[in-house]
Structure formats: C-alpha cells, structure tokens
Design a protein around this motif. Structure first.
Motif, short mmCIF file in Angstrom:
data_model
loop_
_atom_site.label_atom_id
_atom_site.label_comp_id
_atom_site.label_asym_id
_atom_site.label_seq_id
_atom_site.Cartn_x
_atom_site.Cartn_y
_atom_site.Cartn_z
N LEU A 43 9.99 -3.01 -9.04
CA LEU A 43 9.97 -1.65 -8.50
C LEU A 43 11.29 -1.30 -7.84
O LEU A 43 11.82 -0.19 -8.02
N ILE A 44 11.85 -2.24 -7.10
CA ILE A 44 13.13 -1.99 -6.43
C ILE A 44 14.26 -1.86 -7.44
O ILE A 44 15.10 -0.95 -7.34
N SER A 45 14.27 -2.71 -8.45
CA SER A 45 15.30 -2.63 -9.49
C SER A 45 15.25 -1.28 -10.20
O SER A 45 16.29 -0.65 -10.45
N SER A 46 14.03 -0.82 -10.51
CA SER A 46 13.87 0.47 -11.20
C SER A 46 14.31 1.62 -10.31
O SER A 46 15.00 2.54 -10.77
N ALA A 47 13.91 1.58 -9.04
CA ALA A 47 14.27 2.65 -8.12
C ALA A 47 15.78 2.72 -7.90
O ALA A 47 16.37 3.81 -7.84
N ARG A 48 16.42 1.56 -7.79
CA ARG A 48 17.87 1.55 -7.58
C ARG A 48 18.61 2.09 -8.80
O ARG A 48 19.64 2.75 -8.66
N LEU A 49 18.07 1.83 -9.99
CA LEU A 49 18.70 2.37 -11.20
C LEU A 49 18.53 3.88 -11.27
O LEU A 49 19.48 4.61 -11.59
N LYS A 168 2.42 11.99 -9.28
CA LYS A 168 3.56 12.70 -8.72
C LYS A 168 4.72 11.74 -8.43
O LYS A 168 5.88 12.11 -8.54
N LEU A 169 4.37 10.51 -8.03
CA LEU A 169 5.39 9.51 -7.78
C LEU A 169 5.96 8.96 -9.09
O LEU A 169 7.14 8.66 -9.19
N LEU A 170 5.09 8.85 -10.10
CA LEU A 170 5.50 8.29 -11.38
C LEU A 170 6.52 9.16 -12.09
O LEU A 170 7.29 8.68 -12.92
N VAL A 171 6.52 10.45 -11.79
CA VAL A 171 7.51 11.35 -12.39
C VAL A 171 8.93 10.90 -12.05
O VAL A 171 9.86 11.06 -12.85
N LEU A 172 9.09 10.29 -10.89
CA LEU A 172 10.42 9.90 -10.42
C LEU A 172 10.79 8.47 -10.80
O LEU A 172 11.95 8.19 -11.09
N GLN A 173 9.82 7.56 -10.80
CA GLN A 173 10.13 6.15 -11.04
C GLN A 173 8.84 5.39 -11.33
O GLN A 173 7.74 5.90 -11.07
N PRO A 174 8.93 4.16 -11.89
CA PRO A 174 7.72 3.34 -12.08
C PRO A 174 7.03 3.08 -10.75
O PRO A 174 7.66 3.07 -9.70
N ILE A 175 5.71 2.86 -10.81
CA ILE A 175 4.94 2.61 -9.60
C ILE A 175 4.13 1.33 -9.75
O ILE A 175 3.84 0.88 -10.85
N GLY A 176 3.77 0.75 -8.61
CA GLY A 176 2.92 -0.43 -8.60
C GLY A 176 1.46 -0.02 -8.49
O GLY A 176 1.14 1.05 -7.98
N THR A 204 -18.99 -10.40 -21.35
CA THR A 204 -17.97 -9.78 -20.52
C THR A 204 -17.90 -10.47 -19.17
O THR A 204 -18.91 -10.65 -18.50
N HIS A 205 -16.68 -10.85 -18.79
CA HIS A 205 -16.47 -11.57 -17.52
C HIS A 205 -15.42 -10.82 -16.70
O HIS A 205 -14.36 -10.46 -17.22
N TYR A 206 -15.72 -10.58 -15.43
CA TYR A 206 -14.76 -9.92 -14.55
C TYR A 206 -13.76 -10.95 -14.03
O TYR A 206 -14.12 -11.92 -13.37
N VAL A 207 -12.48 -10.76 -14.35
CA VAL A 207 -11.42 -11.69 -13.96
C VAL A 207 -10.97 -11.42 -12.53
O VAL A 207 -10.74 -12.34 -11.74
N GLY A 208 -10.81 -10.14 -12.17
CA GLY A 208 -10.34 -9.77 -10.84
C GLY A 208 -9.28 -8.70 -10.91
O GLY A 208 -9.02 -8.11 -11.96
N LEU A 209 -8.66 -8.45 -9.76
CA LEU A 209 -7.58 -7.46 -9.67
C LEU A 209 -6.23 -8.13 -9.87
O LEU A 209 -5.98 -9.21 -9.34
N ARG A 210 -5.35 -7.48 -10.61
CA ARG A 210 -3.99 -7.98 -10.82
C ARG A 210 -2.99 -6.91 -10.43
O ARG A 210 -3.15 -5.73 -10.77
N ASP A 211 -1.91 -7.33 -9.75
CA ASP A 211 -0.80 -6.41 -9.48
C ASP A 211 -0.06 -6.14 -10.78
O ASP A 211 0.29 -7.08 -11.52
N VAL A 212 0.20 -4.87 -11.06
CA VAL A 212 0.89 -4.48 -12.28
C VAL A 212 1.92 -3.41 -11.96
O VAL A 212 1.94 -2.84 -10.86
N LEU A 213 2.76 -3.11 -12.94
CA LEU A 213 3.75 -2.04 -12.82
C LEU A 213 3.46 -1.00 -13.89
O LEU A 213 3.33 -1.34 -15.07
N ILE A 214 3.32 0.26 -13.48
CA ILE A 214 3.10 1.36 -14.42
C ILE A 214 4.43 2.01 -14.74
O ILE A 214 5.12 2.50 -13.85
N GLY A 215 4.79 2.02 -16.04
CA GLY A 215 6.07 2.57 -16.44
C GLY A 215 6.02 4.02 -16.86
O GLY A 215 6.96 4.78 -16.63
N SER A 216 4.91 4.42 -17.50
CA SER A 216 4.80 5.80 -18.00
C SER A 216 3.36 6.11 -18.35
O SER A 216 2.50 5.23 -18.36
N VAL A 217 3.11 7.39 -18.63
CA VAL A 217 1.80 7.86 -19.08
C VAL A 217 2.00 8.55 -20.43
O VAL A 217 2.92 9.36 -20.60
#
Length: 275
Positions: A43-49, A168-176, A204-217
């Motif tokens: 996220l920081i690398s993307s924002a700095r770019l 609204k945040l994703l318009v500017l940069q990737p989000i977590g 079907t087995h629930y694995v859990g929550l994972r942190d991800v990065l959203i790049g676009s829609v």
C-alpha cells in the motif's frame, strides 16, 4: 563500511540461510502478521508512486515491520546510534546469531494488523526491501541495523466500513481489505469469479479472513468484481472477487455465525503527506 554492507545485502537479497529455509518449510500456510506487513508495504509503495514520491514502484521491507513491532515506543535497538557498522561488529553478530547453532526458542510475538504496520511505518520510516532481511527471516536484526537508511513515511490510516466508502479511496490508489475465504471455492476459482460459499453446503469449509490488496474494480461476465492480490498457500496471486455476492453462516458449536456480509470487509488505506 556501511555502504559495503548495503551493497552486500543487495547482492544476497532473497537468498536464505538453511535455518530460514527449514523454518519456512515448517511454517503453515498463513502467518497473519507477515501477510499484514506485506499488504502494508504494498500500500505504501503504491501510494508513494501515485504521489510521485518515488519515480518507480519501490519495494520496502515488510520484515522490518515484523522485527520492530512493539518497539516503536522504546529507545532501544531501532534508533541506537552507538552501534557502528564495523568488521568487528559484523563478525560478532555472525558468530553469535548465524554461525553458532542454537536451540530454537519459541518467541511469542504480537499479531499485527495492516493498520498496526502502517502506523509503525509512519513513526519509524521504512528501509528498502533489499536492505533488510527477507520476509520470514528467523535471525534477530543486528544492533547496527539502525545505520541502514530508511525512507521517511508520513501520513495517517484512513478506514472505511462499507465498500461505497472504500471505492472513493480506490479511485486514488489501491486499498487494503480483509477477504472471507471459503474452500474449495478459492482453490478452484482460477480465472473465474470468486463468489464465496456454494449454495450447496456439502464440502464447503470456511478458511477465515485474509488481508488482501484491492487494485481495481471491473465488470466481468456480467458481475462487478474487485481485482484482489492475495497470499494463499504460500503463493501470491490475483483473484476476481464478486462485489455483489452476500452470504451468511449459522453459528455452529463454538463458532459464531457470520453475516449477512459481503466477501470484502474492513477497508483501509494510507493517506500520505507530501510535506
């Protein structure tokens, strides 16, 4: 001497000591803190770019955040200036921490969130990825690591609970975000759309929550999907996640129910300051 150390670290970046390889092989699929740190630095690398603070996409060290979690308010190893990079100090560190085989010790570390990692980066800055130990390194950072240059990172963490706010945040940069994972759906999605649990519960087995990065829609096969970067089973991949699918699960045994909710939740982004 310090410059030679940085050059040496750049040459061996990504190469592991046998103990690190062993630890990596024995590690389970998912380390919550490592994944949070990896998402944070992306996220920081993307924002700095985006803000043109870097002229190209620059990778920063996720392991730095792991090594220094919980130390940000202490004046100890992170900022001590008395430990210089000398041949004697380097040899002493290698002798005490690398060359001598030690009994493995269980070190309990706090579990980090993406927000924790971003706030630590704001306080202490970040070294480039090749100037620090690789992600998952089992060795303690040497005290003279405080001499390794860090890029100052200033800003704040902005959080959003709904995707409308996050968009609204994703318009500017990737989000977590965090992604609800279900297996085998995530294992078999391939180039298709990941839309969570099947309507038929069998298998079907629930694995859990994972942190991800959203790049676009995007629009794909009639659905609105988020292009998500995820670490799963020790591999980084991009997955199309449905933004229209809602789900819920009933409580079972000691496990609380979930939902109704979307597959992506708990959005955040670093809002960097250019001053």
């Amino acid at each position: 001497m310090a410059e030679r150390l940085l050059q040496s670290m750049s040459r061996v970046a990504g190469r592991c000591h046998p103990d690190c390889v062993k630890a990596s092989n024995e590690q389970e699929d998912y380390d919550e803190s490592q994944n949070a740190a990896l998402v944070a630095v992306n996220l920081i690398s993307s924002a700095r770019l985006v803000l043109k603070l870097d002229t190209e996409f620059t990778e920063y060290s996720a392991q730095f955040l792991i090594d220094n979690a919980g130390k940000e308010d202490e004046p100890g190893e992170m900022d001590q200036q008395r430990s210089q990079v000398t041949t004697e100090n380097c040899l002493r560190y290698l002798a005490e921490n690398v060359w001598t085989k030690k009994e493995e010790m269980d070190q309990k570390r706090c579990v980090l969130t993406v927000k924790d990692c971003l706030e630590l980066a704001f306080k202490k800055g970040l070294p480039r990825r090749e100037h620090w130990a690789h992600l998952g390194c089992t060795f303690k950072a040497p005290p003279f690591a405080c001499q390794i240059p860090r890029v100052p990172v200033k800003g704040e963490v902005v959080e959003a609970k709904t995707f409308d706010e996050a968009f609204k945040l994703l318009v500017l940069q990737p989000i977590g975000a965090k992604l609800h994972l279900f297996s085998p759906q995530i294992d078999t999605v391939g180039e298709g759309i990941y839309d969570g649990p099947a309507t038929v519960k069998s298998g079907t087995h629930y694995v859990g929550l994972r942190d991800v990065l959203i790049g676009s829609v995007e629009k794909f096969e009639g659905d609105t999907v988020a292009i998500v970067k995820i670490s799963y089973k020790k591999k980084l991949s991009f997955v199309k996640v449905s933004l229209t699918r809602m789900f819920l699960t009933a409580p079972r045994n000691d496990t609380p129910g979930i939902g109704p909710t979307g597959l992506l939740v708990d959005f955040c982004v670093p809002r960097l300051s250019i001053n």
